[in-house]
Design a protein around this motif. Structure first.
Motif, short mmCIF file in Angstrom:
data_model
loop_
_atom_site.label_atom_id
_atom_site.label_comp_id
_atom_site.label_asym_id
_atom_site.label_seq_id
_atom_site.Cartn_x
_atom_site.Cartn_y
_atom_site.Cartn_z
N ALA A 91 -10.50 -18.39 42.83
CA ALA A 91 -10.82 -19.93 43.02
C ALA A 91 -11.63 -19.77 44.54
N PRO A 92 -12.30 -20.74 44.68
CA PRO A 92 -12.89 -21.10 45.93
C PRO A 92 -12.03 -21.44 46.78
N THR A 93 -12.33 -21.40 48.19
CA THR A 93 -11.41 -22.01 49.20
C THR A 93 -12.15 -22.64 50.28
N THR A 96 -16.10 -23.85 50.92
CA THR A 96 -16.81 -23.66 49.51
C THR A 96 -15.88 -24.55 48.59
N LEU A 97 -14.77 -24.71 48.62
CA LEU A 97 -13.91 -25.67 47.75
C LEU A 97 -14.23 -26.92 47.94
N ALA A 100 -17.45 -27.95 46.46
CA ALA A 100 -17.79 -28.19 45.27
C ALA A 100 -17.00 -29.45 44.65
N SER A 104 -18.86 -32.36 42.94
CA SER A 104 -18.38 -32.73 41.51
C SER A 104 -18.18 -34.25 41.25
N MET A 141 -12.28 -29.71 37.15
CA MET A 141 -12.13 -28.83 38.16
C MET A 141 -10.98 -27.58 38.12
N GLN A 144 -13.37 -25.02 35.91
CA GLN A 144 -14.63 -24.65 36.71
C GLN A 144 -14.09 -24.08 38.15
N ASN A 145 -13.38 -24.51 38.83
CA ASN A 145 -12.94 -24.02 40.16
C ASN A 145 -11.69 -23.49 40.40
N LYS A 146 -11.09 -23.36 39.35
CA LYS A 146 -9.66 -22.73 39.49
C LYS A 146 -8.91 -23.34 40.39
N PRO A 171 -5.85 -23.88 45.44
CA PRO A 171 -6.44 -22.89 44.38
C PRO A 171 -5.16 -22.49 43.67
#
Length: 175
Positions: A91-93, A96-97, A100, A104, A141, A144-146, A171
């Protein structure tokens, strides 16, 4: 003469060769025949046998190197597949998160939601949001982004389906 390649031109050459051959003695004919056969063998060897033999030798020398390159490429492809599957589960953090989520939200038409970083988690706040659309976005989300909702406070408004929300996305923890 009919032409350069006409029957008459070849006939003249054939006639000239026939006269040349008939003018030779038996010993000369034998030497010319042996010389022609040797010349034919040299031409066949030079044009066909030697290039094929050298090509075979060079292929024999290159084959181990090409096999090593193939093994290396296969190992790299296997490693790339492993890294791809490993990266899919991460998962991004941080920024970056956050980026995202902001991108979105904008893509889903949520202009009135703000995103604030809280360590590795993101706080989402919005007023007068369509609850069904927000739940659909959260599910996207998650896939896609965990990310998962770690905390949520949702207040229903007078208008059906509209809410004010305050949620924290974090995450997802791998199981």
């Amino acid at each position: 003469m009919k032409g350069v390649f006409g029957a008459t031109a070849f006939g003249a050459v054939g006639t000239a060769l026939g006269e040349f051959w008939n003018a030779r003695e038996a010993r000369e004919k034998r030497l010319l025949t042996i010389g022609g056969a040797v010349l034919a063998l040299v031409i066949v060897y030079s044009l066909f046998w030697e290039p094929a033999f050298e090509g075979r030798q060079s292929l024999r020398e290159e084959l181990p190197q090409q096999r090593a390159q193939l093994a290396q490429m296969q190992a790299e492809a296997r490693q790339a597949r492993e890294l791809t599957s490993a990266a899919a589960g991460v998962a991004p953090t941080g920024d970056t998160l956050r980026q995202a989520l902001v991108d979105s939200l904008a893509a889903h038409g949520f202009a009135n939601i703000e995103v604030t970083a809280l360590g590795n988690s993101m706080q989402i706040r919005g007023k007068n949001i369509a609850f069904a659309d927000w739940i659909g976005w959260v599910d996207d989300m998650r896939k896609q982004n965990k990310v998962q909702i770690s905390e949520a406070n949702v207040k229903a408004l007078d208008k059906d389906g509209q809410v004010d929300l305050d949620a924290t996305l974090a995450p997802a923890v791998a199981h």
